[in-house]
Scaffold this motif. Structure first.
Motif, mmCIF file in Angstrom:
data_model
loop_
_atom_site.group_PDB
_atom_site.id
_atom_site.type_symbol
_atom_site.label_atom_id
_atom_site.label_comp_id
_atom_site.label_asym_id
_atom_site.label_seq_id
_atom_site.Cartn_x
_atom_site.Cartn_y
_atom_site.Cartn_z
ATOM 1 N N MET A 1 0.860 -1.197 0.000
ATOM 2 C CA MET A 1 0.000 0.000 0.000
ATOM 3 C C MET A 1 0.887 1.234 0.000
ATOM 4 S SD MET A 1 -3.057 0.934 2.683
ATOM 5 C CE MET A 1 -3.859 -0.639 2.387
ATOM 6 N N SER A 2 0.595 2.207 -0.862
ATOM 7 C CA SER A 2 1.440 3.385 -0.971
ATOM 8 C C SER A 2 1.304 4.272 0.252
ATOM 9 C CB SER A 2 1.057 4.189 -2.222
ATOM 10 O OG SER A 2 -0.161 4.862 -2.021
ATOM 11 N N THR A 3 2.223 5.260 0.321
ATOM 12 C CA THR A 3 2.193 6.207 1.432
ATOM 13 C C THR A 3 0.834 6.877 1.551
ATOM 14 O OG1 THR A 3 4.555 6.618 1.219
ATOM 15 C CG2 THR A 3 3.257 8.297 2.336
ATOM 16 N N GLU A 5 -2.091 5.751 0.419
ATOM 17 C CA GLU A 5 -3.222 4.835 0.591
ATOM 18 C C GLU A 5 -3.104 4.105 1.928
ATOM 19 O OE1 GLU A 5 -3.364 2.318 -2.836
ATOM 20 O OE2 GLU A 5 -4.608 3.734 -3.935
ATOM 21 N N GLN A 6 -3.712 4.649 2.941
ATOM 22 C CA GLN A 6 -3.727 4.050 4.267
ATOM 23 C C GLN A 6 -5.179 3.770 4.650
ATOM 24 O OE1 GLN A 6 -0.910 3.231 5.687
ATOM 25 N NE2 GLN A 6 0.370 4.276 4.160
ATOM 26 N N TRP A 7 -5.370 2.791 5.532
ATOM 27 C CA TRP A 7 -6.727 2.476 5.964
ATOM 28 C C TRP A 7 -7.310 3.652 6.740
ATOM 29 C CZ3 TRP A 7 -8.796 -1.414 3.663
ATOM 30 C CH2 TRP A 7 -8.061 -2.556 3.336
ATOM 31 N N SER A 8 -8.452 4.158 6.276
ATOM 32 C CA SER A 8 -9.193 5.124 7.086
ATOM 33 C C SER A 8 -10.122 4.382 8.040
ATOM 34 C CB SER A 8 -9.988 6.086 6.199
ATOM 35 O OG SER A 8 -10.848 5.369 5.335
ATOM 36 N N VAL A 25 -10.118 2.437 2.356
ATOM 37 C CA VAL A 25 -8.771 2.959 2.154
ATOM 38 C C VAL A 25 -8.856 4.420 1.744
ATOM 39 C CG1 VAL A 25 -6.702 2.790 0.716
ATOM 40 C CG2 VAL A 25 -7.857 0.715 1.488
ATOM 41 N N ARG A 26 -7.971 5.219 2.335
ATOM 42 C CA ARG A 26 -7.885 6.613 1.903
ATOM 43 C C ARG A 26 -7.265 6.633 0.516
ATOM 44 N NH1 ARG A 26 -3.784 10.281 1.338
ATOM 45 N NH2 ARG A 26 -4.412 12.467 1.374
ATOM 46 N N ASP A 128 1.269 10.479 -5.285
ATOM 47 C CA ASP A 128 0.658 9.878 -4.094
ATOM 48 C C ASP A 128 -0.601 10.617 -3.658
ATOM 49 O OD1 ASP A 128 2.539 7.913 -4.001
ATOM 50 O OD2 ASP A 128 3.635 8.710 -2.274
ATOM 51 N N ASP A 454 7.102 5.694 1.880
ATOM 52 C CA ASP A 454 7.478 4.271 1.824
ATOM 53 C C ASP A 454 8.296 3.858 3.039
ATOM 54 O OD1 ASP A 454 6.156 3.980 -0.570
ATOM 55 O OD2 ASP A 454 7.954 4.203 -1.803
#
Length: 764
Positions: A1-3, A5-8, A25-26, A128, A454
């Motif tokens: 998961m990219s910088t 794209e993090q779980w909201s 995912v954000r 990103d 990253d």
């Protein structure tokens, strides 16, 4: 998961979907945010655009300036690779390991020639955050040994945040026959010079195509386009009608042109009232003292350069028109600048082959006069004399490669997204630098520079945003301290002062006549008041020795903090510290038909005793064509068969030589080879392992096959321009071709024995 794209909302995972809850995912969705176009020209000085007083016609650039803002105290790093690294990362060049040309990576932290993962580029940050990212044109941020089909690709555009790339990786390119890359693969130009191909037109076409493709797919999604055409780096080449429009317009010479440009600069407001035009230094020739032939020649060099810039301006207008056509012009931030001041690499007399500068080969007036009709065209790799660089940097001192203002102060035009309002066309006087582009773009886009990418903690961003100056010409200065270093030339801006050393680079032919220090221990620091001395001309060091001492000490502090040390003042001074290539050219390299050109850097040099041998089948009646070729008539070699006879053609920065066998090849299989005998200075042709002819090669093979633009090795045919007029590409070999082998002496004994056995069997 990219910088980005993090779980909201994290998922809950059960044994089945009925027992689970999907997470969210954000995913950035920057609809309506500004598009960004950053244009970086090459070797264009402060006084070479119409909006900054030039006599060169640049109406589309001037129109952009009229819609935006001009910055007259904008600074670069004085040479190309470091400037590009600073612009794309927002960090000082040595701090990201690009203190000099990317071609020469060393084991010193400030000169590794590889942007680290701790300095994510503007493209990576915007990607990103949901922007599409595209780079078109010159890259020059990849070490020379990493530019082949084997990579590694971690310094190529796609690894540094760009999703699409089309252009050239090297420091310059022949405008008619460039070495092109699409994404991570080499490609041929879409047309030939004879069909009307020119690199500038191709790059604009490709930039428009990328933008239109993206907008057709997602009209609301913003894009970042980094457009770096390589104009006006040598060679200054343009369609003849663009050069002819300037016929006679530089006949008054650089002294008069400089006075006219300066007057226009003051009128335009890009040079403050009260600034005095500095006198011509002794080492620049007085135009009136030149011979008629010199004036005729030097004016023609200037006409070609002006035509090159005007031709670009015309096609840049097409790019701007394309943005208007698709309706994104108003919501696009445009940043337009150059990587350093005008270049003096043509020396005192100019050059019809700029490769000579890099190889330390002197130009001559006689040679240039002989090629005057080719300047700007297919046969010339031209660069104007340094008198035009001096005038092109009006009103400053020196040029590219020096940290005097002639090397570091270039035009900057910024047209904010949404326009500049009632400030359109005005001038900004805040001191700024390439590192400030990164935070300026991010602020306009509503993006915060990430602390971690990253999993890698990001190093300090050195730039400061210019957005506050858009609406307020009196906005506070954003930059009070900035160091500069290039090839031993050192300077620093600090608290309203600028201190500059008199150090002169070593190993540059004509610059031996420049006054100054050649020893770091004896460098003299000159001091200038920025508020009172726009042109860096009135040295007040004697009146303020305490300030000089303070700024020199501050320079050393900045040097320590930014990995500037160790210093060198030679173009090749970093070579002893160069890192060995990860995948060096093999001692024996076998090349087979059907592949793309082999990058120059991966081909063993014939200058060190390597022989090149083609395994061929000669048809009945003889054959002809190119067996192997690298380079062209500006620099290169070709192993050919001409009228049935093996022939080696050599071009060393436009000086042509040949080694021609007196006997034709007989039908059948043969090994046709060439080697350079360094002991005798001769080129040697061989057939089936037996020497058949020798000829002296007065200039050797030291520079042959090495092209700044990098044509690559082709076998069985040639492309682009030929090495000599003895053939015209593609001149494909009319027989069979199994392999072309590069090997040390004696390394082909097995192949020779096999060939002899086959020949004996056929004779039975």
């Amino acid at each position: 998961m990219s910088t980005a794209e993090q779980w909201s909302t994290p998922p809950t995972i059960g044994r089945t979907t009925e027992e689970s809850t999907p997470g969210a995912v954000r995913r950035p969705h920057p609809a309506g945010r500004p598009n960004v176009v950053v244009v970086m020209l090459d070797d264009v000085g402060f006084a070479q655009l119409g909006a900054f007083g030039a006599q060169i016609e640049t109406p589309n650039i001037d129109a952009l300036a009229a819609e935006g803002l001009r910055y007259n105290r904008f600074h670069t790093t004085a040479i190309c690779s470091p400037s590009r690294a600073s612009l794309l990362t927002g960090r000082n060049p040595h701090a990201v390991g690009v203190g000099f040309l990317a071609d020469l990576p060393t084991g010193y932290p400030g000169y590794r020639a590889r942007i680290p993962s701790s300095a994510a580029t503007l493209a990576r940050v915007l990607k990103d955050e949901g922007w599409n990212t595209m780079a078109v044109g010159k890259w020059h941020l990849t070490p020379r040994d990493d530019r082949s089909a084997a990579g590694p690709f971690d310094t190529w555009p796609l690894a540094l945040g760009f999703e699409r790339y089309y252009g050239f990786l090297h420091g310059d390119a022949n405008q008619w026959t460039p070495t092109l890359v699409r994404d991570n693969s080499p490609v041929e130009a879409p047309a030939t010079p004879e069909e009307g191909y020119h690199l500038t037109e191709d790059l604009v076409d490709e930039a428009l195509r990328m933008v239109k493709d993206q907008k057709h797919a997602a009209p609301a999604k913003p894009f970042f386009l980094y457009f770096a055409p390589g104009v006006g780096h040598a060679p200054h080449q343009a369609p003849p009608e663009w050069i002819e429009k300037y016929r006679g317009r530089f006949d008054e010479g650089w002294d008069v042109m400089r006075e006219k440009v300066f007057a226009a600069q003051v009128t335009e407001g890009v040079v403050p009232e009260g600034t005095a035009l500095p006198p011509r230094p002794d080492w620049v020739q007085a135009w009136d003292e030149l011979s008629d032939d010199e004036r005729r020649l030097y004016a023609r060099f200037a006409e070609a350069h002006a035509g090159f810039l005007s031709h670009f301006d015309h096609h840049f207008g097409r790019l701007l028109d394309g943005l208007r056509e698709i309706g994104v012009d108003d919501n696009t931030l445009v940043v337009f600048t150059s990587d350093n001041g005008a270049s003096a690499e043509g020396g005192r007399v100019g050059s019809v082959n700029e490769h000579r500068f890099g190889f330390g080969v002197a130009d001559s007036l006689e040679d240039n006069l002989a090629g005057i009709d080719d300047i700007g065209g297919f046969r010339s790799y031209n660069h104007y004399p340094w008198g035009w660089a001096w005038a092109g940097n009006t009103p400053f001192t020196l040029w590219k490669r020096y940290t005097w203002l002639g090397g570091t102060r270039t035009p900057l035009i910024v047209r904010p997204a949404g326009g500049a309002g009632d400030q359109a066309g005005s001038v900004r006087e805040q001191v700024c630098h390439l590192v400030d582009v990164f935070p300026t773009v991010l602020e306009q886009c509503g993006v915060t520079a990430p602390a971690v990418v990253d999993g890698v903690e990001q190093q300090r961003v050195d730039g400061r945003s210019l957005v506050g100056t858009f609406a307020d010409p009196a906005a506070p200065a954003i930059r009070t301290t900035q160091y500069f270093e290039m090839l031993g030339s050192r300077s620093i801006i600090h608290d309203g002062w600028k201190a500059t050393t008199d150090h002169v680079s070593g190993g540059v032919l004509d610059e031996a006549m420049l006054p100054g220090s050649r020893d770091f221990d004896t460098d003299t620091w000159h001091l200038f008041s920025l508020a009172d001395d726009f042109a860096e001309q009135h040295d007040v060091a004697a009146e303020h020795p305490d300030v000089v001492a303070e700024l020199e000490a501050e320079w050393w502090r900045q040097a320590e903090a930014n990995q500037v040390l160790p210093l060198t003042d030679s173009l090749y001074g970093h070579i002893p510290g160069m890192e060995p290539p990860l995948w060096p050219a093999e001692q024996t390299l076998v090349v087979r038909p059907g592949a793309r050109p082999v990058a120059d850097e991966a081909v063993p040099s014939l200058a060190i005793g390597t022989q090149v041998v083609a395994d061929v089948d000669v048809p009945e009646g003889g054959g002809e064509g190119v067996l192997a070729a690298i380079g062209d008539w500006s620099n290169g070699w070709a192993l050919t068969v001409l009228s049935g006879r093996p022939t080696f053609l050599l071009n060393v920065t436009s000086a042509e030589f040949s080694v021609r066998s007196p006997e034709p090849l007989t039908p059948g299989r043969h090994l046709v080879g060439f080697r350079y005998d360094g002991a005798t200075g001769e080129g040697v042709l061989s057939v089936d392992g037996e020497d058949v002819h020798r000829e002296p090669l007065p200039l050797g093979l030291g520079a042959s096959g090495m092209q700044i633009g990098g044509g690559g090795l082709r076998i069985g045919h040639d492309a682009g321009f030929p090495v000599s007029d003895d053939y015209a590409p593609p001149f494909a070999w009319t027989g069979g071709l199994r392999t072309v082998t590069f090997a040390g002496a004696g390394a082909l004994s097995v192949e020779l024995e096999e060939l002899r056995a086959a020949a004996a069997l056929a004779a039975e």
